[in-house]
Design a protein around this motif. Structure first.
Motif, PDB file in Angstrom:
ATOM      1  N   ARG A   1       0.818  -1.213   0.000  1.00 49.85           N
ATOM      2  CA  ARG A   1       0.000   0.000   0.000  1.00 49.85           C
ATOM      3  C   ARG A   1       0.852   1.264   0.000  1.00 49.85           C
ATOM      4  O   ARG A   1       0.372   2.342  -0.388  1.00 49.85           O
ATOM      5  CB  ARG A   1      -0.944  -0.006   1.215  1.00 49.85           C
TER       6      ARG A   1
ATOM      7  N   SER B   1       2.846   2.884  -7.422  1.00 46.37           N
ATOM      8  CA  SER B   1       2.365   2.214  -8.631  1.00 46.37           C
ATOM      9  C   SER B   1       2.636   0.727  -8.530  1.00 46.37           C
ATOM     10  O   SER B   1       3.724   0.317  -8.090  1.00 46.37           O
ATOM     11  CB  SER B   1       3.068   2.749  -9.892  1.00 46.37           C
TER      12      SER B   1
ATOM     13  N   GLY C   1      -6.658  -3.322  -0.555  1.00 46.10           N
ATOM     14  CA  GLY C   1      -6.628  -1.886  -0.735  1.00 46.10           C
ATOM     15  C   GLY C   1      -5.481  -1.364  -1.567  1.00 46.10           C
ATOM     16  O   GLY C   1      -5.186  -0.164  -1.541  1.00 46.10           O
ATOM     17  N   VAL C   2      -4.816  -2.242  -2.333  1.00 52.16           N
ATOM     18  CA  VAL C   2      -3.714  -1.835  -3.199  1.00 52.16           C
ATOM     19  C   VAL C   2      -4.258  -1.611  -4.603  1.00 52.16           C
ATOM     20  O   VAL C   2      -4.902  -2.501  -5.179  1.00 52.16           O
ATOM     21  CB  VAL C   2      -2.593  -2.900  -3.230  1.00 52.16           C
ATOM     22  N   ALA C   3      -3.988  -0.451  -5.171  1.00 52.94           N
ATOM     23  CA  ALA C   3      -4.395  -0.171  -6.552  1.00 52.94           C
ATOM     24  C   ALA C   3      -3.420  -0.864  -7.505  1.00 52.94           C
ATOM     25  O   ALA C   3      -2.210  -0.624  -7.436  1.00 52.94           O
ATOM     26  CB  ALA C   3      -4.410   1.329  -6.809  1.00 52.94           C
ATOM     27  N   VAL C   4      -3.933  -1.712  -8.371  1.00 50.84           N
ATOM     28  CA  VAL C   4      -3.099  -2.503  -9.276  1.00 50.84           C
ATOM     29  C   VAL C   4      -3.618  -2.366 -10.700  1.00 50.84           C
ATOM     30  O   VAL C   4      -4.823  -2.488 -10.946  1.00 50.84           O
ATOM     31  CB  VAL C   4      -3.100  -4.000  -8.896  1.00 50.84           C
ATOM     32  N   VAL C   5      -2.708  -2.132 -11.635  1.00 45.56           N
ATOM     33  CA  VAL C   5      -3.031  -2.267 -13.050  1.00 45.56           C
ATOM     34  C   VAL C   5      -2.675  -3.691 -13.447  1.00 45.56           C
ATOM     35  O   VAL C   5      -1.523  -4.112 -13.321  1.00 45.56           O
ATOM     36  CB  VAL C   5      -2.251  -1.254 -13.912  1.00 45.56           C
TER      37      VAL C   5
ATOM     38  N   ARG D   1      -5.783  -6.236  -4.418  1.00 45.53           N
ATOM     39  CA  ARG D   1      -6.947  -5.348  -4.533  1.00 45.53           C
ATOM     40  C   ARG D   1      -7.857  -5.461  -3.314  1.00 45.53           C
ATOM     41  O   ARG D   1      -8.373  -4.454  -2.810  1.00 45.53           O
ATOM     42  CB  ARG D   1      -7.705  -5.657  -5.821  1.00 45.53           C
TER      43      ARG D   1
END
Length: 334
Positions: A269, A273, A301-305, A298
Motif C-alpha cells: 500500500r 504504482s 486496498g492496493v491499486a493494481v493495473v 486489490r
C-alpha cells in the motif's frame, strides 16, 4: 539512440564472500537520457531485473529484427511517450543460474546488493532523485518475482513496481520440475551434480534437461537454504521416491507472492504504482499466480493495473513499452 549507455564495474560489498564463490565485482549497465550531463534537473530511475539464466549484459544483446530494451526505452523518451528517466541494469547471475534477487545463506545477499550497492552506485554516477518515489523496479519472470519480493521488504528504497510474468503460485510453476530434478540427481547429490554440470558445460555444452535441475537447485538455494547440506540447500523432495517433503515445500511456499502478499499489504500500500501482467499462453502457467496475487492486493486496498495479453512466456520484451508508459510519468522528478 538519443540517450547513451554506460558500462560501469560495480564492487558490491554485499556479495563479498558469498557461498557460491560468485564475483562481488559486477557489470552495471546504465542508460542516461538525452541531455543528462548538462541538465539542471534530476531524473527518476527505473531498475530492470533480469530473469533466471539472465545477466546484465543480456539487456544489451541484440536479437534479429528487434530492438534491445534500452533502445525501446530510448524510443519511448524520444517520442515523448514517457518523460526522460535514468535506467539501471544490474547483474544477479549466480553459479546456479540466478539469485531470485533475495538474501540467502546458500547463494548470497542479492536483495542487499540491489537495494544498497546498486542504488548507491547509480545515485553516485547519475543525476538522480534519491528517494523511493523516484525509483521503480521492473522485471520479468524471476526478475518480476524479484521486483515483488524486494518491494515488499524495501518500500523505503523503491516506490513503484512492474512485475511481468512473475514466478507466483509455486504449485503450478515449480512442481513439474521436481520429478525431473529427482531423476537427474538419483545416485548423487546437488554439489556433485553441479560440479559435473560445470565441467560438462565448459568442455561441451549444457543439455536441455539440465535446465529443470538448475531451476530446482537455484530455487532451493533461494527458498530453502540449509547449512551443512551439499550446496547449502535442502531439496523439497526425498531422493529415490521424489516424495514431496512437506516441511521443505512449506518453506518454498512462504516465499510465493500469492502467499506473502497477504502478510505484506502494508508495504504494497506504500507503493505509488503496481503493474502486473502475464500472457494467457504462458508456458509456466504464471497467469494463475498473477490473477491470485492481483485479487489479494486489490482486496487489501492496493491499486493494481493488471493486464493479460495473447502470448507466451518468451520474447515479450515489447511489454516493457506498456509498463513504462504507465510507470514513468508517475515517478517523482526533481
Amino acid at each position: 539512440m538519443q540517450g547513451r549507455l554506460e558500462l560501469l564495474t560495480l564492487r558490491a560489498p554485499s556479495l563479498d564472500g558469498n557461498p557460491l564463490g560468485d564475483p562481488a565485482e559486477r557489470p552495471l549497465h546504465l542508460y542516461l537520457p538525452p541531455g543528462h550531463d548538462g541538465a539542471r534537473e534530476r531524473f527518476p530511475v527505473v531498475y530492470f531485473l533480469h530473469g533466471f539464466f539472465g545477466t546484465a549484459d543480456g539487456w544489451v544483446a541484440r536479437s534479429p529484427f528487434q530492438p534491445t530494451v534500452p533502445e525501446r526505452l530510448d524510443a519511448l523518451v524520444a517520442a515523448g511517450v514517457i518523460p526522460p528517466v535514468v535506467a539501471a541494469f544490474p547483474d544477479g547471475f549466480t553459479a546456479l543460474g540466478g539469485s531470485q534477487w533475495v538474501n540467502s545463506e546458500a547463494s548470497g545477499r542479492y536483495e542487499d546488493y540491489l537495494a544498497r550497492d546498486v542504488v548507491a552506485a547509480v545515485d553516485a554516477r547519475a543525476r538522480t532523485v534519491p528517494a523511493p518515489e523516484a525509483r521503480a523496479l521492473v522485471g520479468k519472470s524471476s526478475g518480476g518475482y524479484g521486483a515483488l519480493s524486494v518491494a515488499r521488504h524495501r518500500p523505503d528504497v523503491f516506490g513503484h513496481l512492474a512485475a511481468h510474468s512473475a514466478d507466483a503460485a509455486f504449485e503450478y510453476c515449480y512442481l513439474p520440475d521436481l520429478p525431473r530434478a529427482a531423476a537427474a540427481l538419483e545416485g548423487t547429490d546437488p554439489a556433485s551434480w553441479h560440479a559435473e554440470f560445470l565441467r560438462r558445460a565448459r568442455e561441451t555444452k549444457p543439455r536441455s534437461d539440465d535446465h529443470a535441475v538448475l531451476t530446482v537447485l537455484a530455487m532451493a538455494a533461494a527458498y530453502s537454504p540449509r547449512a551443512g547440506q551439499p550446496l547449502g540447500l535442502e531439496l523439497p523432495f526425498e531422493p529415490g521416491t521424489a516424495r514431496l517433503r512437506t516441511e521443505v515445500w512449506e518453506r518454498w511456499l512462504a516465499h510465493d507472492p500469492v502467499r506473502f502478499a497477504p502478510r505484506s499489504l502494508e508495504a504494497f500500500r506504500r507503493l505509488g504504482s503496481v503493474f502486473v501482467d502475464c500472457g494467457r499462453r504462458d508456458e509456466y502457467q504464471l497467469r494463475w499466480g498473477a490473477r491470485q496475487l492481483v485479487e489479494t492486493l486489490r482486496q487489501g486496498g492496493v491499486a493494481v493495473v493488471h493486464e493479460e495479453f495473447d502470448d507466451g512466456h518468451r520474447g515479450t520484451s515489447y511489454r516493457y513499452d506498456r509498463s513504462l508508459a504507465f510507470l514513468a510519468p508517475r515517478l517523482a522528478r526533481g
